[in-house]
Design a protein around this motif. Sequence first.
Motif, mmCIF file in Angstrom:
data_model
loop_
_atom_site.group_PDB
_atom_site.id
_atom_site.type_symbol
_atom_site.label_atom_id
_atom_site.label_comp_id
_atom_site.label_asym_id
_atom_site.label_seq_id
_atom_site.Cartn_x
_atom_site.Cartn_y
_atom_site.Cartn_z
ATOM 1 N N SER A 132 2.918 8.709 6.417
ATOM 2 C CA SER A 132 2.385 9.230 7.678
ATOM 3 C C SER A 132 1.043 8.573 8.004
ATOM 4 O O SER A 132 0.747 8.282 9.163
ATOM 5 C CB SER A 132 2.225 10.747 7.592
ATOM 6 O OG SER A 132 1.482 11.084 6.450
ATOM 7 N N LEU A 190 0.836 -1.210 0.000
ATOM 8 C CA LEU A 190 0.000 0.000 0.000
ATOM 9 C C LEU A 190 0.868 1.256 0.000
ATOM 10 O O LEU A 190 0.602 2.215 -0.722
ATOM 11 C CB LEU A 190 -0.898 0.032 1.243
ATOM 12 C CG LEU A 190 -2.195 -0.776 1.205
ATOM 13 C CD1 LEU A 190 -2.889 -0.707 2.567
ATOM 14 C CD2 LEU A 190 -3.132 -0.250 0.129
ATOM 15 N N GLU A 208 -7.461 0.982 14.618
ATOM 16 C CA GLU A 208 -7.445 0.003 15.705
ATOM 17 C C GLU A 208 -7.901 0.718 16.967
ATOM 18 O O GLU A 208 -7.614 1.902 17.151
ATOM 19 C CB GLU A 208 -6.025 -0.543 15.903
ATOM 20 C CG GLU A 208 -5.571 -1.392 14.740
ATOM 21 C CD GLU A 208 -4.130 -1.889 14.875
ATOM 22 O OE1 GLU A 208 -3.542 -1.710 15.953
ATOM 23 O OE2 GLU A 208 -3.625 -2.451 13.901
ATOM 24 N N GLN A 211 -0.436 4.151 -2.544
ATOM 25 C CA GLN A 211 -1.872 4.193 -2.259
ATOM 26 C C GLN A 211 -2.111 4.735 -0.859
ATOM 27 O O GLN A 211 -3.220 5.134 -0.528
ATOM 28 C CB GLN A 211 -2.459 2.786 -2.349
ATOM 29 C CG GLN A 211 -2.396 2.177 -3.736
ATOM 30 C CD GLN A 211 -2.918 0.748 -3.701
ATOM 31 O OE1 GLN A 211 -4.059 0.502 -3.373
ATOM 32 N NE2 GLN A 211 -2.052 -0.198 -4.054
ATOM 33 N N GLU A 212 -1.069 4.689 -0.031
ATOM 34 C CA GLU A 212 -1.198 5.181 1.340
ATOM 35 C C GLU A 212 0.071 5.955 1.700
ATOM 36 O O GLU A 212 1.181 5.446 1.498
ATOM 37 C CB GLU A 212 -1.386 4.006 2.293
ATOM 38 C CG GLU A 212 -1.814 4.404 3.688
ATOM 39 C CD GLU A 212 -2.368 3.214 4.486
ATOM 40 O OE1 GLU A 212 -3.562 2.910 4.366
ATOM 41 O OE2 GLU A 212 -1.581 2.596 5.207
ATOM 42 N N MET A 235 -4.319 12.810 12.797
ATOM 43 C CA MET A 235 -4.416 11.872 11.672
ATOM 44 C C MET A 235 -5.021 10.511 11.992
ATOM 45 O O MET A 235 -5.595 9.872 11.142
ATOM 46 C CB MET A 235 -3.022 11.648 11.082
ATOM 47 C CG MET A 235 -2.523 12.864 10.367
ATOM 48 S SD MET A 235 -0.940 12.544 9.652
ATOM 49 C CE MET A 235 -1.371 11.382 8.389
ATOM 50 N N ALA A 236 -4.836 10.043 13.247
ATOM 51 C CA ALA A 236 -5.299 8.687 13.555
ATOM 52 C C ALA A 236 -6.685 8.682 14.196
ATOM 53 O O ALA A 236 -7.063 7.709 14.835
ATOM 54 C CB ALA A 236 -4.287 7.994 14.464
ATOM 55 N N ASN A 286 -9.329 3.276 1.938
ATOM 56 C CA ASN A 286 -8.174 2.734 2.647
ATOM 57 C C ASN A 286 -8.283 2.935 4.146
ATOM 58 O O ASN A 286 -7.384 2.610 4.892
ATOM 59 C CB ASN A 286 -6.894 3.419 2.162
ATOM 60 C CG ASN A 286 -6.333 2.724 0.947
ATOM 61 O OD1 ASN A 286 -6.738 1.617 0.617
ATOM 62 N ND2 ASN A 286 -5.421 3.390 0.266
ATOM 63 N N LYS A 287 -9.397 3.549 4.571
ATOM 64 C CA LYS A 287 -9.537 3.902 5.978
ATOM 65 C C LYS A 287 -9.455 2.653 6.848
ATOM 66 O O LYS A 287 -10.064 1.623 6.546
ATOM 67 C CB LYS A 287 -10.872 4.618 6.179
ATOM 68 C CG LYS A 287 -11.057 5.230 7.550
ATOM 69 C CD LYS A 287 -10.110 6.371 7.806
ATOM 70 C CE LYS A 287 -10.140 6.763 9.287
ATOM 71 N NZ LYS A 287 -8.961 7.509 9.678
ATOM 72 N N TYR A 288 -8.674 2.759 7.890
ATOM 73 C CA TYR A 288 -8.444 1.629 8.784
ATOM 74 C C TYR A 288 -8.135 2.179 10.162
ATOM 75 O O TYR A 288 -7.540 3.235 10.289
ATOM 76 C CB TYR A 288 -7.244 0.823 8.263
ATOM 77 C CG TYR A 288 -6.721 -0.203 9.228
ATOM 78 C CD1 TYR A 288 -7.245 -1.482 9.248
ATOM 79 C CD2 TYR A 288 -5.717 0.118 10.137
ATOM 80 C CE1 TYR A 288 -6.776 -2.413 10.155
ATOM 81 C CE2 TYR A 288 -5.255 -0.808 11.049
ATOM 82 C CZ TYR A 288 -5.775 -2.075 11.048
ATOM 83 O OH TYR A 288 -5.318 -3.001 11.942
ATOM 84 N N ALA A 319 -0.168 6.310 11.171
ATOM 85 C CA ALA A 319 -1.412 6.592 11.901
ATOM 86 C C ALA A 319 -2.329 5.369 11.904
ATOM 87 O O ALA A 319 -3.068 5.150 12.859
ATOM 88 C CB ALA A 319 -2.116 7.797 11.279
ATOM 89 N N ASN A 320 -2.287 4.583 10.828
ATOM 90 C CA ASN A 320 -3.147 3.403 10.724
ATOM 91 C C ASN A 320 -2.535 2.158 11.365
ATOM 92 O O ASN A 320 -3.054 1.057 11.172
ATOM 93 C CB ASN A 320 -3.452 3.103 9.255
ATOM 94 C CG ASN A 320 -4.437 4.091 8.662
ATOM 95 O OD1 ASN A 320 -4.974 4.930 9.373
ATOM 96 N ND2 ASN A 320 -4.672 4.001 7.372
ATOM 97 N N ASP A 321 -1.437 2.361 12.074
ATOM 98 C CA ASP A 321 -0.787 1.224 12.755
ATOM 99 C C ASP A 321 -0.332 0.139 11.796
ATOM 100 O O ASP A 321 -0.309 -1.040 12.147
ATOM 101 C CB ASP A 321 -1.725 0.595 13.799
ATOM 102 C CG ASP A 321 -1.703 1.342 15.114
ATOM 103 O OD1 ASP A 321 -0.597 1.675 15.555
ATOM 104 O OD2 ASP A 321 -2.776 1.586 15.674
ATOM 105 N N ARG A 322 0.011 0.515 10.576
ATOM 106 C CA ARG A 322 0.513 -0.483 9.623
ATOM 107 C C ARG A 322 1.962 -0.844 9.922
ATOM 108 O O ARG A 322 2.450 -1.854 9.438
ATOM 109 C CB ARG A 322 0.480 0.064 8.191
ATOM 110 C CG ARG A 322 -0.809 0.727 7.782
ATOM 111 C CD ARG A 322 -1.854 -0.275 7.436
ATOM 112 N NE ARG A 322 -2.887 0.324 6.611
ATOM 113 C CZ ARG A 322 -4.095 -0.182 6.449
ATOM 114 N NH1 ARG A 322 -4.430 -1.299 7.064
ATOM 115 N NH2 ARG A 322 -4.973 0.415 5.677
#
Lengths: 181, 395
Positions: A107, A98, B7, A103-104, B210-211, B3-5, A111-114
Amino acid sequence: MLAKRIQPMVFQARRYYVELMFQVMGRALQAVSEVDENVQNEARALPDGFLFEMMVMPDGSRLIVEHTGQGRFHYHGNTAPRPVDLSIQFKHIAHAFLVLSFQEKTSVAFANDRMLVDGDISYAVRMTRVLNRLESFILPKLIAQRAVKEYPADLRLPKKLISAARIYLKVATNFVETARA
Amino acid sequence: MTNKYYEFFCPVKVIAGKAALEHIPYELTGMGAKRPMIVTDKGVRAAGLLEPVIAACEESGLEITTIYDDVPPDSSTTVVRDIAGIYRQEKCDSIIAIGGGSAIDTGKAVNILVSEGGDDIAKYSGAGVLKHPLKPFFVVPTTAGTGSEVTSVAVITDENKGVKLPFTSSFLLPNAAIIDPRMTLTLPPHITAATAMDAMTHATEAFTCMAKNPLSDAYATAAIKKVSQSLLKVMDNPKDSDGRLELAQASTMAGIAFSNSMVGLVHALGHATGAICHLPHGLCMSLYLPYVLEYNLETIREPLGELLLHLEGPEVFAATPASRRAEASISAIRKLRDALYKRCQLPRTLKETGKVTENQLDHIAEMALDDGSIMFNPKEVSLDDARAVLRRAWA
């Protein structure tokens, strides 16, 4: 049925893509540190011999660069000469894909904990700025805007083109040298 | 597909309200704990805040095995090692941390050592090092702001190396957070104000950075509403136990919100200012909040506009044109800060603190740029941007 059959090929292609992008990014990090003063200033704050790794968990593709001093990076490929000082780890290859396929944003991935950071967080912030700077140089503006939080307003087209050409030339040369070796 | 995700994780049992402390013995024995150790500081003991906890336990036949009451404001690896030694010597089996951020962080760190073994807390520093659940751990906050009772982080100073060691693991989360209004009734006005503004900042950044996610948003907005409605009432009537409980709950809710959605530039600047100028964290939060919101304004216009409902209520929200709500939210926060300044002289600018000099601003900006929180700020921040925000916050 067809989708099920081609799925292994898609996964394989994704693995190759991520591996290739890590190779390009590692070499480009070395190149941008030879070209851009801004990156050199960021890197100077890192200790000499500082090893940075970006990898896919648990034991997937990785890139390792070392700060050799004076703001310069050296690309070590996928093996570190000693334990790394900072590791940014994608939790899954899908997350790496991603980010590396733009695609992502990096940053947003944080933030998305990837990704996980193992090491000093302040160095991770600094390395993220370096990666953003690199992406702003080497990607067309439209794609770079998808990759970085904010495209640098002071990066004018002539400077971008000249720097990008120098970085790509150095990356290509490094690829050739590696292949010859 | 978006793509929104996100936790979201908060397994802490929240025990809140009247006579909440009296639930401690039941909760401890329910976990098989019989020999609890209290970790606290001298201020908490002097304020008489240990008595209701001890009385609540003794009435239920549960003896507090030992009390360590010498946690310093900036806890260290030596303090953690000493407390762990006492815990082992007294054969304790659980920890009750009573106090503010430092006592709670110390309790978390002690729990690592007594559960994992050894004397060197530094080797457990970092993220994801802990792999097993720790000993029963309860937290009784005595300030209403840090939210440490629901966060999975602890920060301890390594005296030998002169660095702050961060510890991050979901195993650091307490088994229970006990929110009892009796524990914050005697909090002095300026600490009440600063800690409440800390909670307000946690919630505001959680909602605008952002999160952000739907679950943390729910906690953040509820926290903002509680602080907005109760803070000035408590400042005017410090013995208002209902208002105190509202603030304490707001702090916990804001803690849940920001530990799941992170914070941004206000915290980056606040951490740097705290390290360089030794200003209290809550004060820094209150000080920088409106200036950072102004800096981020165009990036966060929509969520910031939504906050007006929770800051000022439905009538003001309805009467404000949608295009002006974000600015009105900043004005509401400024108005609250002015009211606090009037009541307890909580500084609104760096100059008003009297502890910061103008030539420190560059150093603060440089340090803030390397703070982890800055990653989650919705707008990119350069050194010049950070300097500009600091100049605006100066006077």
